[in-house]
Design an enzyme around this catalytic site. Sequence first.
Site, PDB file in Angstrom:
ATOM      1  N   THR B  42       0.819  -1.212   0.000  1.00  0.00           N
ATOM      2  CA  THR B  42       0.000   0.000   0.000  1.00  0.00           C
ATOM      3  C   THR B  42       0.856   1.266   0.000  1.00  0.00           C
ATOM      4  OG1 THR B  42      -1.631  -1.268   1.238  1.00  0.00           O
ATOM      5  CG2 THR B  42      -1.906   1.113   1.231  1.00  0.00           C
ATOM      6  N   HIS B  51      -2.802  14.355   5.176  1.00  0.00           N
ATOM      7  CA  HIS B  51      -4.105  14.942   5.457  1.00  0.00           C
ATOM      8  C   HIS B  51      -4.035  15.878   6.655  1.00  0.00           C
ATOM      9  CE1 HIS B  51      -6.417  12.439   2.662  1.00  0.00           C
ATOM     10  NE2 HIS B  51      -5.505  11.512   2.915  1.00  0.00           N
ATOM     11  N   SER B 347      -0.244   9.721   6.456  1.00  0.00           N
ATOM     12  CA  SER B 347      -0.134  10.943   7.264  1.00  0.00           C
ATOM     13  C   SER B 347       0.173  10.601   8.710  1.00  0.00           C
ATOM     14  CB  SER B 347      -1.454  11.719   7.236  1.00  0.00           C
ATOM     15  OG  SER B 347      -2.046  11.668   5.970  1.00  0.00           O
ATOM     16  N   CYS B 405      18.776   8.828 -16.459  1.00  0.00           N
ATOM     17  CA  CYS B 405      17.358   9.060 -16.780  1.00  0.00           C
ATOM     18  C   CYS B 405      17.220  10.514 -17.218  1.00  0.00           C
ATOM     19  CB  CYS B 405      16.489   8.792 -15.558  1.00  0.00           C
ATOM     20  SG  CYS B 405      14.799   9.385 -15.691  1.00  0.00           S
TER      21      CYS B 405
END
Lengths: 328, 485
Positions: B42, B51, B347, B405
Amino acid sequence: MKNVDILIIGGGPAGLAAGLSAKRNGIGNVLILERDKCLGGILNQCIHNGFGLHTFKEELTGPEYADRYVTMVRDEKVPFMLSTMVCDIAVDDDGDKIVTAMNKDEGMLKIKAKAVILAMGCRERPRGALSIPGTRPAGIFSAGTAQYYVNMEGRMPGKKIVILGSGDIGLIMARRLKLEGAEVLCVAEIRPQSGGLKRNIVQCLEDFDIPLYLNTTVTKVHGKDRVSGVTLSKVDENMNPIEGTERFVECDTLLLSCGLIPENELTTAAGAQIDPKTGGPVVDGMLQCSIPGLFACGNVLHVHELVDHVSAEAEKAGAFAADYVKGR
Amino acid sequence: MSRYDVVIVGAGVTGCAIARELARGQRNIAVLEKNADICEGTSKANSGIVHAGYDAKEGTLKAKLNVRGNEMMEELSKKLDFPFRRNGSLVLCFNEEDLPKLEVLKDRGEKNGVKDIQILSPEKVWEMEPNITHDLAGALFAPTGGIVCPFVMTEAFAENAAVNGVEFYFEKKVTSIEKSHEGFKVICGDEIFEAKAVINAAGVYADEIHNMVSDKKIKIVPRRGQYNLLDKKCGDFVDKTIFQLPSKLGKGILVTPTVHGNLLVGPTAEDLDDKSDTETTAEGMSKVFKEAALSTPDINKKMVITSFSGLRAHLDDASGKSDFNIGELSEAPGFFDVAGIESPGLSAAPAIGKFVADMVNRSFPVPNKTGFVETRVGIPNMANAGDDEREALIRRNPQFANVICRCEFVTEGEIVEAINRPVGAKTLDGIKRRTRAGMGRCQSGFCQPKVLEILERELGTDRGNICKAGKDSKILEGYTKEDSL
């Protein structure tokens, strides 16, 4: 700070031809900056033939074509620097271009140029830009990346291959991978006709019995760690997938040959206007961008079908830049 | 058998934050991760939002730890050198009739301790964000909202934990846990880790780990969120994180700049059964844009550079509380659940780390170690460095002059560092998350072979063995002409 009359960014086909042309048009103090450790750009990995019919009236491979130009550049003593990356282009009050670059030996360097020719080429459109749903496993390559692995490193990107997009790189890679021992299952093209050259359709697909499915796209990628297959779907005239036409094709690799995008980070940073249609800078009849003294040629300007056309355009850009410098 | 004081299951942001906090004490700690790298679940696929803390119900752990985590973020981002920006957030309300709901949100925020929140008129909002829809009734503005790089934040916790003695084990999938006289035997196939305390920070798999030691079963539902990431060319399309007031049209889609200057839209919310189903779907990808257009009608779909999806670890709780489930199990003392860490988990992560460490310290007190290293200096960032700093880096190591890159301006020097640091990168995705090589508009088309070459050299393995992520995701498949016509 180093001073040059004309600085050329990129040592591929466009940059080499532009540098030579500038020199031949009477400007001795030119400099080509190349990011890679050798000149020639993408031609070095294009080991197939078909290059040079217009420019040299004979059929050459990519490295041979590049070598012709590199030899001329060396013979005619056009200065170049390798392994040097341009970071920024700025314009000073006198209209001179201040180019910031870097390399291992000199660190950061500033070069003042009366004119700059942009010849950075282009890059391939990635999967994300095509919004293909599904998983995100290993085994999805742009065709040019696969070409690098095969031709430069002797490595295979996979063994059972589906190619999406029938641009020339995709067609060339279909044949190459087949020759190198892979199973090339099909080439899918979302449009009603191929975007590639006719000769490539015949020589790369038909001669090897590789099917080309028109009006067809990949609507799902399968496989958690490595690609295990793709779903192909027919599309309608608006290129939207038609429900019910899905079919699963088992494969371990998906190659994408879905277009090239001019590489214009530096152009944008310099403040030159970009044409949303081509993705390259807006230029006038002299191949000059919206900033005076900034010229562009080759695939950074718009994507060309043939390298011969790139060379021809770059030759003009070199001459126009020389005129500009003489006129100042 | 290896013996530790504490075994943490899961090397996501939560597990790594806990590891770092626990490393302050004199104890041996191991982190077991089933994937090949940190930040593989996750933690790698979320909104990257810090938040403000007005969403969660007052009194919940979500509310408390969100607000506390938010307060800690600024100082921590400096101490541990990860990208964080307090850009502020707006919750848009599209209908007059829904305006009271903004008030409810504001009230809740204030009760949760969120500072300086206010309700703005549409005019004020447009002044702030000209690309926001004109079908607007008002918005809640929270200046304390922020954005963070979830990858580097996780990396920072992990690296700092490792520097302070925490040991990381990868590709160690916990298959069972047995109680033992020492505490627990955490079994990974034929390997056993014995520990006095076990911390379950296994994300969407936290239920499986919990259920190995407890008869009071829990269930985590993977709730998928699909996102589209847009080119940096539209990174300044909005400055603040733009949320929508949940309405009959759904929970709402956010539009936010990322801390690296891209634009991110998403997520969907789809409850699934398969905990590894991170597929994107055509429906999901178009839904994201359709709903984002309610907030910002002119969003440019053509600028997508990649799409991805992540799974939130949603606790299927009969009580409907839907809170973080953090605590020591009475039925298995020494086993600590850190489960149901869905939004605002990122958060809250710094606060969760502290909260769990305090809990473990109460049950298993140890003296603090001397010489705990508080700070970390991240991988140098050539893209953001000025000319003088670039010059100094190249002088220190000429590899910093070699751009690998182009899209994100990442050099060989940065990639080599990412490999050779504590808890270093071993995979292509690991390099990408730590350095951003391959994260740009060409999505690694150009740099992938060069990154493989560097990994091969630095790890002393053939490039044919190098994987995108897990061990079954090798990039290359043998040599040319191995089985020619």
